[in-house]
Scaffold this motif. Structure first.
Motif, PDB file in Angstrom:
ATOM      1  N   LEU A 195     -11.353  39.217  97.769  1.00 57.56           N
ATOM      2  CA  LEU A 195     -12.599  39.020  97.025  1.00 57.56           C
ATOM      3  C   LEU A 195     -12.712  37.564  96.570  1.00 57.56           C
ATOM      4  CD1 LEU A 195     -12.645  42.236  94.793  1.00 57.56           C
ATOM      5  CD2 LEU A 195     -14.073  41.768  96.793  1.00 57.56           C
ATOM      6  N   PRO A 196     -13.857  36.905  96.847  1.00 63.22           N
ATOM      7  CA  PRO A 196     -13.996  35.498  96.464  1.00 63.22           C
ATOM      8  C   PRO A 196     -14.107  35.296  94.957  1.00 63.22           C
ATOM      9  CG  PRO A 196     -16.030  36.296  97.462  1.00 63.22           C
ATOM     10  CD  PRO A 196     -15.014  37.382  97.632  1.00 63.22           C
ATOM     11  N   HIS A 197     -14.664  36.297  94.246  1.00 61.54           N
ATOM     12  CA  HIS A 197     -14.859  36.173  92.799  1.00 61.54           C
ATOM     13  C   HIS A 197     -14.510  37.505  92.128  1.00 61.54           C
ATOM     14  CE1 HIS A 197     -16.812  32.371  93.654  1.00 61.54           C
ATOM     15  NE2 HIS A 197     -17.624  32.993  94.487  1.00 61.54           N
ATOM     16  N   PRO A 198     -13.218  37.843  92.089  1.00 60.72           N
ATOM     17  CA  PRO A 198     -12.824  39.150  91.543  1.00 60.72           C
ATOM     18  C   PRO A 198     -13.109  39.269  90.050  1.00 60.72           C
ATOM     19  CG  PRO A 198     -10.888  37.782  91.968  1.00 60.72           C
ATOM     20  CD  PRO A 198     -12.059  37.058  92.542  1.00 60.72           C
ATOM     21  N   VAL A 199     -13.407  40.484  89.619  1.00 62.33           N
ATOM     22  CA  VAL A 199     -13.646  40.740  88.198  1.00 62.33           C
ATOM     23  C   VAL A 199     -12.560  41.669  87.665  1.00 62.33           C
ATOM     24  CG1 VAL A 199     -16.135  40.360  88.375  1.00 62.33           C
ATOM     25  CG2 VAL A 199     -15.220  42.674  88.697  1.00 62.33           C
ATOM     26  N   THR A 200     -12.353  41.600  86.363  1.00 66.09           N
ATOM     27  CA  THR A 200     -11.286  42.386  85.738  1.00 66.09           C
ATOM     28  C   THR A 200     -11.730  43.805  85.377  1.00 66.09           C
ATOM     29  OG1 THR A 200     -11.909  41.393  83.621  1.00 66.09           O
ATOM     30  CG2 THR A 200     -10.080  40.381  84.810  1.00 66.09           C
ATOM     31  N   ASP A 201     -13.038  43.994  85.219  1.00 62.41           N
ATOM     32  CA  ASP A 201     -13.578  45.309  84.852  1.00 62.41           C
ATOM     33  C   ASP A 201     -14.844  45.523  85.681  1.00 62.41           C
ATOM     34  OD1 ASP A 201     -14.918  47.477  83.687  1.00 62.41           O
ATOM     35  OD2 ASP A 201     -14.303  46.964  81.647  1.00 62.41           O
ATOM     36  N   TYR A 202     -14.679  46.147  86.851  1.00 63.23           N
ATOM     37  CA  TYR A 202     -15.809  46.265  87.787  1.00 63.23           C
ATOM     38  C   TYR A 202     -16.980  47.073  87.221  1.00 63.23           C
ATOM     39  CZ  TYR A 202     -18.516  47.110  92.002  1.00 63.23           C
ATOM     40  OH  TYR A 202     -19.545  47.191  92.903  1.00 63.23           O
ATOM     41  N   PRO A 203     -16.736  48.239  86.587  1.00 66.01           N
ATOM     42  CA  PRO A 203     -17.876  48.990  86.034  1.00 66.01           C
ATOM     43  C   PRO A 203     -18.676  48.176  85.006  1.00 66.01           C
ATOM     44  CG  PRO A 203     -15.954  50.393  86.155  1.00 66.01           C
ATOM     45  CD  PRO A 203     -15.477  48.998  86.451  1.00 66.01           C
ATOM     46  N   ARG A 204     -17.989  47.389  84.188  1.00 63.05           N
ATOM     47  CA  ARG A 204     -18.698  46.560  83.196  1.00 63.05           C
ATOM     48  C   ARG A 204     -19.499  45.453  83.893  1.00 63.05           C
ATOM     49  NH1 ARG A 204     -17.957  46.689  77.873  1.00 63.05           N
ATOM     50  NH2 ARG A 204     -16.020  47.837  78.179  1.00 63.05           N
ATOM     51  N   PHE A 205     -18.896  44.856  84.913  1.00 59.59           N
ATOM     52  CA  PHE A 205     -19.590  43.830  85.699  1.00 59.59           C
ATOM     53  C   PHE A 205     -20.856  44.415  86.335  1.00 59.59           C
ATOM     54  CE2 PHE A 205     -19.934  42.404  90.235  1.00 59.59           C
ATOM     55  CZ  PHE A 205     -20.437  41.125  90.015  1.00 59.59           C
ATOM     56  N   ALA A 206     -20.728  45.602  86.935  1.00 58.70           N
ATOM     57  CA  ALA A 206     -21.874  46.244  87.579  1.00 58.70           C
ATOM     58  C   ALA A 206     -22.972  46.563  86.568  1.00 58.70           C
ATOM     59  CB  ALA A 206     -21.423  47.516  88.291  1.00 58.70           C
ATOM     60  N   ALA A 207     -22.565  47.036  85.395  1.00 61.45           N
ATOM     61  CA  ALA A 207     -23.541  47.361  84.348  1.00 61.45           C
ATOM     62  C   ALA A 207     -24.239  46.095  83.839  1.00 61.45           C
ATOM     63  CB  ALA A 207     -22.844  48.071  83.187  1.00 61.45           C
ATOM     64  N   LEU A 208     -23.489  45.007  83.716  1.00 58.87           N
ATOM     65  CA  LEU A 208     -24.051  43.728  83.255  1.00 58.87           C
ATOM     66  C   LEU A 208     -25.092  43.213  84.253  1.00 58.87           C
ATOM     67  CD1 LEU A 208     -22.081  40.756  81.753  1.00 58.87           C
ATOM     68  CD2 LEU A 208     -23.534  40.356  83.739  1.00 58.87           C
ATOM     69  N   VAL A 209     -24.752  43.232  85.528  1.00 61.95           N
ATOM     70  CA  VAL A 209     -25.692  42.757  86.561  1.00 61.95           C
ATOM     71  C   VAL A 209     -26.951  43.613  86.559  1.00 61.95           C
ATOM     72  CG1 VAL A 209     -26.047  42.456  89.056  1.00 61.95           C
ATOM     73  CG2 VAL A 209     -23.876  41.759  88.011  1.00 61.95           C
ATOM     74  N   ASN A 210     -26.762  44.927  86.470  1.00 61.48           N
ATOM     75  CA  ASN A 210     -27.902  45.830  86.450  1.00 61.48           C
ATOM     76  C   ASN A 210     -28.803  45.552  85.248  1.00 61.48           C
ATOM     77  OD1 ASN A 210     -29.372  48.199  87.397  1.00 61.48           O
ATOM     78  ND2 ASN A 210     -28.600  49.196  85.562  1.00 61.48           N
ATOM     79  N   ASP A 251     -21.030  32.880  88.864  1.00 61.31           N
ATOM     80  CA  ASP A 251     -21.497  32.910  87.472  1.00 61.31           C
ATOM     81  C   ASP A 251     -21.472  34.329  86.923  1.00 61.31           C
ATOM     82  OD1 ASP A 251     -22.020  30.156  87.488  1.00 61.31           O
ATOM     83  OD2 ASP A 251     -24.119  30.430  88.100  1.00 61.31           O
ATOM     84  N   PHE A 252     -21.974  35.266  87.711  1.00 62.94           N
ATOM     85  CA  PHE A 252     -22.001  36.656  87.241  1.00 62.94           C
ATOM     86  C   PHE A 252     -20.589  37.208  87.064  1.00 62.94           C
ATOM     87  CE2 PHE A 252     -26.486  36.653  88.595  1.00 62.94           C
ATOM     88  CZ  PHE A 252     -27.051  37.273  87.479  1.00 62.94           C
ATOM     89  N   ALA A 253     -19.676  36.830  87.959  1.00 68.44           N
ATOM     90  CA  ALA A 253     -18.283  37.265  87.810  1.00 68.44           C
ATOM     91  C   ALA A 253     -17.690  36.692  86.518  1.00 68.44           C
ATOM     92  CB  ALA A 253     -17.470  36.828  89.017  1.00 68.44           C
ATOM     93  N   ALA A 254     -17.989  35.435  86.233  1.00 64.30           N
ATOM     94  CA  ALA A 254     -17.493  34.806  84.991  1.00 64.30           C
ATOM     95  C   ALA A 254     -18.045  35.521  83.760  1.00 64.30           C
ATOM     96  CB  ALA A 254     -17.882  33.330  84.971  1.00 64.30           C
ATOM     97  N   LEU A 255     -19.337  35.877  83.796  1.00 69.46           N
ATOM     98  CA  LEU A 255     -19.934  36.598  82.680  1.00 69.46           C
ATOM     99  C   LEU A 255     -19.335  37.993  82.549  1.00 69.46           C
ATOM    100  CD1 LEU A 255     -23.679  35.607  83.188  1.00 69.46           C
ATOM    101  CD2 LEU A 255     -22.190  34.856  81.304  1.00 69.46           C
ATOM    102  N   GLY A 256     -19.100  38.652  83.687  1.00 72.83           N
ATOM    103  CA  GLY A 256     -18.490  39.975  83.659  1.00 72.83           C
ATOM    104  C   GLY A 256     -17.093  39.939  83.056  1.00 72.83           C
ATOM    105  N   ASN A 257     -16.332  38.920  83.424  1.00 72.58           N
ATOM    106  CA  ASN A 257     -14.974  38.786  82.879  1.00 72.58           C
ATOM    107  C   ASN A 257     -14.989  38.435  81.391  1.00 72.58           C
ATOM    108  OD1 ASN A 257     -13.785  39.462  85.308  1.00 72.58           O
ATOM    109  ND2 ASN A 257     -13.570  37.342  86.004  1.00 72.58           N
ATOM    110  N   ALA A 258     -15.986  37.634  80.974  1.00 70.04           N
ATOM    111  CA  ALA A 258     -16.116  37.308  79.551  1.00 70.04           C
ATOM    112  C   ALA A 258     -16.474  38.570  78.757  1.00 70.04           C
ATOM    113  CB  ALA A 258     -17.191  36.230  79.367  1.00 70.04           C
ATOM    114  N   ALA A 259     -17.366  39.387  79.311  1.00 73.65           N
ATOM    115  CA  ALA A 259     -17.754  40.628  78.638  1.00 73.65           C
ATOM    116  C   ALA A 259     -16.574  41.597  78.556  1.00 73.65           C
ATOM    117  CB  ALA A 259     -18.916  41.276  79.390  1.00 73.65           C
ATOM    118  N   ALA A 260     -15.764  41.633  79.614  1.00 73.87           N
ATOM    119  CA  ALA A 260     -14.586  42.497  79.622  1.00 73.87           C
ATOM    120  C   ALA A 260     -13.568  42.039  78.571  1.00 73.87           C
ATOM    121  CB  ALA A 260     -13.951  42.512  81.011  1.00 73.87           C
ATOM    122  N   ALA A 261     -13.390  40.698  78.475  1.00 74.11           N
ATOM    123  CA  ALA A 261     -12.453  40.149  77.490  1.00 74.11           C
ATOM    124  C   ALA A 261     -12.930  40.465  76.074  1.00 74.11           C
ATOM    125  CB  ALA A 261     -12.320  38.640  77.680  1.00 74.11           C
TER     126      ALA A 261
END
Length: 266
Positions: A195-210, A251-261
């Motif tokens: 994955l080029p931009h892996p996230v730590t919490d995929y469900p949270r990342f998906a919810a954030l993008v949505n 950018d979205f991966a970074a935001l997803g990881n920040a939200a997870a943290a």
């Protein structure tokens, strides 16, 4: 060959252009021992030339009448038909236990189920080698979109998180029977090996993008209120005044990881 009346409720438009079919098979480049599944074989226009190249082919079809037609016309050939709804089908069951091959997925997808079907396949991406689909051109434009364009959105981000996406070629309405009112196109999706931009919490990342794309005309500080404060968005290296379509996948991966943290410290 026996005629089958296309059914509107199944979104059926049968591919009839032999030139397009030949070009599509050439793009897929099937090898004899490939583990391949066709979604929605219809009357077998693509099924037959694929079977000419393969030792075996799986096909998932919902329409019982088409299943019967295919069984009559392809009864002696190397085909396993699964009478099932592709939206609920467990594609991982097609990979024999201990087999190292992954699935090659192909199909002329009904327009009315293409988006949910994409997400269903993404949920089983670990068993997929690649995917070649004929889709409404508008959807292919979204799948291959880049940031800063009107086509860039939730679908672009979630599919590109998992896959390299490539627009292959256009398919005009007259290539089908009945002819749809829209242009179609062929897209190739190849899952990333890493994955080029892996996230730590995929469900949270998906919810954030949505969530952020439900307010795509507003600054992301508005759409991200339930996930991150403006200062936290800035801390992730992103301007909270930008609109969603201006942000890259990274950018979205970074935001997803920040939200997870943030959630893990709550």
């Amino acid at each position: 060959m026996a005629q089958h009346q296309a059914r509107k409720r199944f979104g059926q438009n049968f591919l009839t252009d032999t030139g397009i079919i030949t070009r599509l098979v050439r793009s897929i480049a099937p090898r004899a021992d490939d583990l391949m599944v066709e979604i929605g074989p219809g009357q077998g226009a693509l099924t037959r030339p694929l079977m000419d190249e393969l030792e075996h082919l799986h096909a998932v079809e919902l329409d019982r009448d088409l299943i019967a037609l295919l069984q009559r016309t392809l009864s002696e050939r190397r085909l396993t038909l699964h009478q099932a709804d592709a939206l609920r089908f467990d594609f991982s069951t097609l990979v024999p236990e201990g087999d190292t091959r992954r699935l090659r997925v192909v199909g002329n997808l009904p327009y009315n189920i293409s988006t949910p079907l994409m997400f269903h396949l993404i949920s089983q991406i670990h068993v997929v080698q690649d995917m070649h689909f004929m889709l409404q051109k508008e959807m292919v434009d979204r799948l291959v979109a880049v940031p800063g364009t009107s086509d860039w959105g939730r679908l672009s981000i979630m599919i590109q998180y998992h896959c390299q996406t490539d627009f292959l070629f256009m398919v005009p309405p007259e290539s089908f029977s009945p002819a749809p009112k829209v242009d179609s196109a062929i897209v190739r999706l190849v899952p990333h090996q890493t994955l080029p931009h892996p996230v730590t919490d995929y469900p949270r990342f998906a919810a954030l993008v949505n969530q952020v794309f439900t307010q795509r005309r507003k600054a992301i500080r508005n759409g991200l209120k339930s996930f991150l404060a403006p200062a936290e968005i800035e801390a992730a290296g992103i301007d909270p005044g930008l609109r969603p379509e201006q942000l890259s996948l990274a950018d979205f991966a970074a935001l997803g990881n920040a939200a997870a943290a943030r959630a893990s410290h709550a």
